[in-house]
Design an enzyme around this catalytic site. Structure first.
Site, PDB file in Angstrom:
ATOM      1  N   LYS A 157       0.930  -1.286  -0.301  1.00  0.00           N
ATOM      2  CA  LYS A 157      -0.207  -0.160  -0.105  1.00  0.00           C
ATOM      3  C   LYS A 157       1.290   0.953  -0.062  1.00  0.00           C
ATOM      4  O   LYS A 157       0.328   2.249  -0.558  1.00  0.00           O
ATOM      5  CB  LYS A 157      -0.703   0.011   1.723  1.00  0.00           C
ATOM      6  N   ARG A 169      11.328  -1.072  11.717  1.00  0.00           N
ATOM      7  CA  ARG A 169      10.193  -1.683  12.836  1.00  0.00           C
ATOM      8  C   ARG A 169       9.922  -2.606  13.675  1.00  0.00           C
ATOM      9  O   ARG A 169      10.396  -3.560  13.409  1.00  0.00           O
ATOM     10  CB  ARG A 169       8.888  -1.746  11.422  1.00  0.00           C
ATOM     11  N   ARG A 182      -0.555 -10.609  13.032  1.00  0.00           N
ATOM     12  CA  ARG A 182      -1.625  -8.328  12.395  1.00  0.00           C
ATOM     13  C   ARG A 182      -1.728  -9.228  11.050  1.00  0.00           C
ATOM     14  O   ARG A 182      -2.880  -8.745  10.496  1.00  0.00           O
ATOM     15  CB  ARG A 182       0.362  -8.043  11.922  1.00  0.00           C
ATOM     16  N   ARG A 205      -9.800   0.339   9.559  1.00  0.00           N
ATOM     17  CA  ARG A 205      -8.999  -0.935   9.993  1.00  0.00           C
ATOM     18  C   ARG A 205     -10.600  -1.968  10.311  1.00  0.00           C
ATOM     19  O   ARG A 205     -10.141  -3.039  10.439  1.00  0.00           O
ATOM     20  CB  ARG A 205      -7.922  -1.007  10.262  1.00  0.00           C
ATOM     21  N   ARG A 236      11.221  -7.320   4.481  1.00  0.00           N
ATOM     22  CA  ARG A 236      11.527  -5.676   4.635  1.00  0.00           C
ATOM     23  C   ARG A 236      12.154  -5.395   6.190  1.00  0.00           C
ATOM     24  O   ARG A 236      12.956  -4.366   6.135  1.00  0.00           O
ATOM     25  CB  ARG A 236      10.183  -5.081   5.224  1.00  0.00           C
TER      26      ARG A 236
HETATM   27  P1  ADP Z   1       1.262  -2.878   7.793  1.00  0.00           P
HETATM   28  O1  ADP Z   1       0.270  -2.203   7.165  1.00  0.00           O
HETATM   29  O2  ADP Z   1       2.201  -3.051   6.837  1.00  0.00           O
HETATM   30  O3  ADP Z   1       0.624  -3.439   8.548  1.00  0.00           O
HETATM   31  P2  ADP Z   1       0.561   0.043   8.781  1.00  0.00           P
HETATM   32  O4  ADP Z   1       1.907   0.622   8.808  1.00  0.00           O
HETATM   33  O5  ADP Z   1      -0.379   0.619   7.900  1.00  0.00           O
HETATM   34  O6  ADP Z   1       1.506  -1.160   8.197  1.00  0.00           O
HETATM   35  O7  ADP Z   1       0.552  -0.018  10.376  1.00  0.00           O
HETATM   36  C1  ADP Z   1       1.808  -0.840  11.383  1.00  0.00           C
HETATM   37  C2  ADP Z   1       0.587  -0.495  12.716  1.00  0.00           C
HETATM   38  O8  ADP Z   1       0.126   0.589  13.321  1.00  0.00           O
HETATM   39  C3  ADP Z   1      -0.477  -1.491  12.327  1.00  0.00           C
HETATM   40  O9  ADP Z   1       0.053  -2.928  12.675  1.00  0.00           O
HETATM   41  C4  ADP Z   1      -1.387  -1.267  13.857  1.00  0.00           C
HETATM   42  O10 ADP Z   1      -1.182  -1.960  14.912  1.00  0.00           O
HETATM   43  C5  ADP Z   1      -1.534   0.718  14.245  1.00  0.00           C
HETATM   44  N1  ADP Z   1      -2.366   0.795  12.794  1.00  0.00           N
HETATM   45  C6  ADP Z   1      -2.781   1.309  11.986  1.00  0.00           C
HETATM   46  N2  ADP Z   1      -3.725   2.048  11.653  1.00  0.00           N
HETATM   47  C7  ADP Z   1      -4.328   1.528  12.205  1.00  0.00           C
HETATM   48  C8  ADP Z   1      -5.802   1.513  12.126  1.00  0.00           C
HETATM   49  N3  ADP Z   1      -6.793   2.517  11.283  1.00  0.00           N
HETATM   50  N4  ADP Z   1      -6.374   1.315  13.424  1.00  0.00           N
HETATM   51  C9  ADP Z   1      -5.644   0.341  14.266  1.00  0.00           C
HETATM   52  N5  ADP Z   1      -4.306   0.803  14.680  1.00  0.00           N
HETATM   53  C10 ADP Z   1      -3.745   0.946  13.355  1.00  0.00           C
END
Ligand code: ADP
Length: 211
Positions: free
Chosen positions: A35, A155, A167, A110, A149
């Site tokens: 994404k 991270r 996740r 989400r 990654r």
């Molecule tokens: P990825 O899609 O690669 O897992 P993101 O960078 O989108 O990573 O998100 C990393 C973390 O941040 C998620 O695993 C979650 O813990 C938190 N997070 C991100 N967006 C949300 C959201 N909309 N609601 C709740 N937690 C979120």
């Protein structure tokens, strides 16, 4: 894309309201589906503002803000940050940027509750979600990509296979219903997320141009 950047003038309660038609996209898919990579290219091509909740959390964690400290407790376990924190952060970011042509939401919504809030936040601006674009990638490929990654991303949630699988599980249980939520409104589109970055971008652009 047929950009509907026209203004609609309404008279509500004897006040004149000007609504600028926005285009809002949700970039969707499991963690590690690409994404962020595609959002960067879409921002350039379509002149939209990219809002990534993951990036906002990482910025806050890096700067050790209270929001960052709170988010870290969940992110390091591969869980979702509570809606009370996430939704307010997202709303504030949207309200800070009143003049944009539209948004690319990445990592948000989400879950269903976040989707309902997003619809309300956009409706206040006279907008809506115009399309949800889902990058379809299977779990085996996801785990391999994220571990790879993790070698360079720094991270904490990218290095441990158990956290990555958690996740993915959270995605399947809580996040994937968001696809159906927008599918009922005929706004969801599934895109094959395997291939070169440019091929996937072309697939996304085809869908956006048809909206
Ligand atoms: P990825 O899609 O690669 O897992 P993101 O960078 O989108 O990573 O998100 C990393 C973390 O941040 C998620 O695993 C979650 O813990 C938190 N997070 C991100 N967006 C949300 C959201 N909309 N609601 C709740 N937690 C979120």
């Amino acid at each position: 894309m047929f950009f509907r950047t026209f203004a609609v003038v309404l008279i509500v309660n004897r006040k004149i309201k000007v609504l600028i038609y926005m285009i809002n996209l949700v970039l969707f898919g499991p963690p590690g589906s690409g994404k962020g990579t595609q959002a960067e290219k879409l921002v350039e091509a379509y002149d939209l503002l990219h809002i990534s909740t993951g990036d906002l959390f990482r910025f806050n964690m890096k700067n050790d803000t209270p929001l960052g400290q709170e988010a870290k407790r969940y992110i390091t376990k591969g869980e979702l940050v509570p809606d009370s924190v996430t939704i307010n952060m997202l709303k504030a970011r949207v309200e800070e940027t009143p003049d944009v042509k539209g948004y690319i939401f990445d990592g948000f919504p989400r879950n269903i509750n976040q989707s309902e809030h997003l619809d309300k936040i956009l409706a206040e601006r006279g907008g809506q979600v115009d399309g949800l674009l889902m990058l379809d990638v299977e779990e085996k490929e996801i785990v391999a990509r994220i571990l790879n990654r993790g070698k360079t991303s720094g991270r904490a949630d990218d290095n441990d296979e158990e956290i990555i699988r958690n996740r993915f599980q959270v995605y399947q249980n809580e996040t994937s219903p968001v696809f159906d939520y927008y599918d009922k409104q005929e706004k969801s589109h599934k895109i094959d997320g395997i291939g070169s970055i440019d091929d996937i971008f072309a697939r996304l652009s085809d869908v956006i141009d048809s909206l």
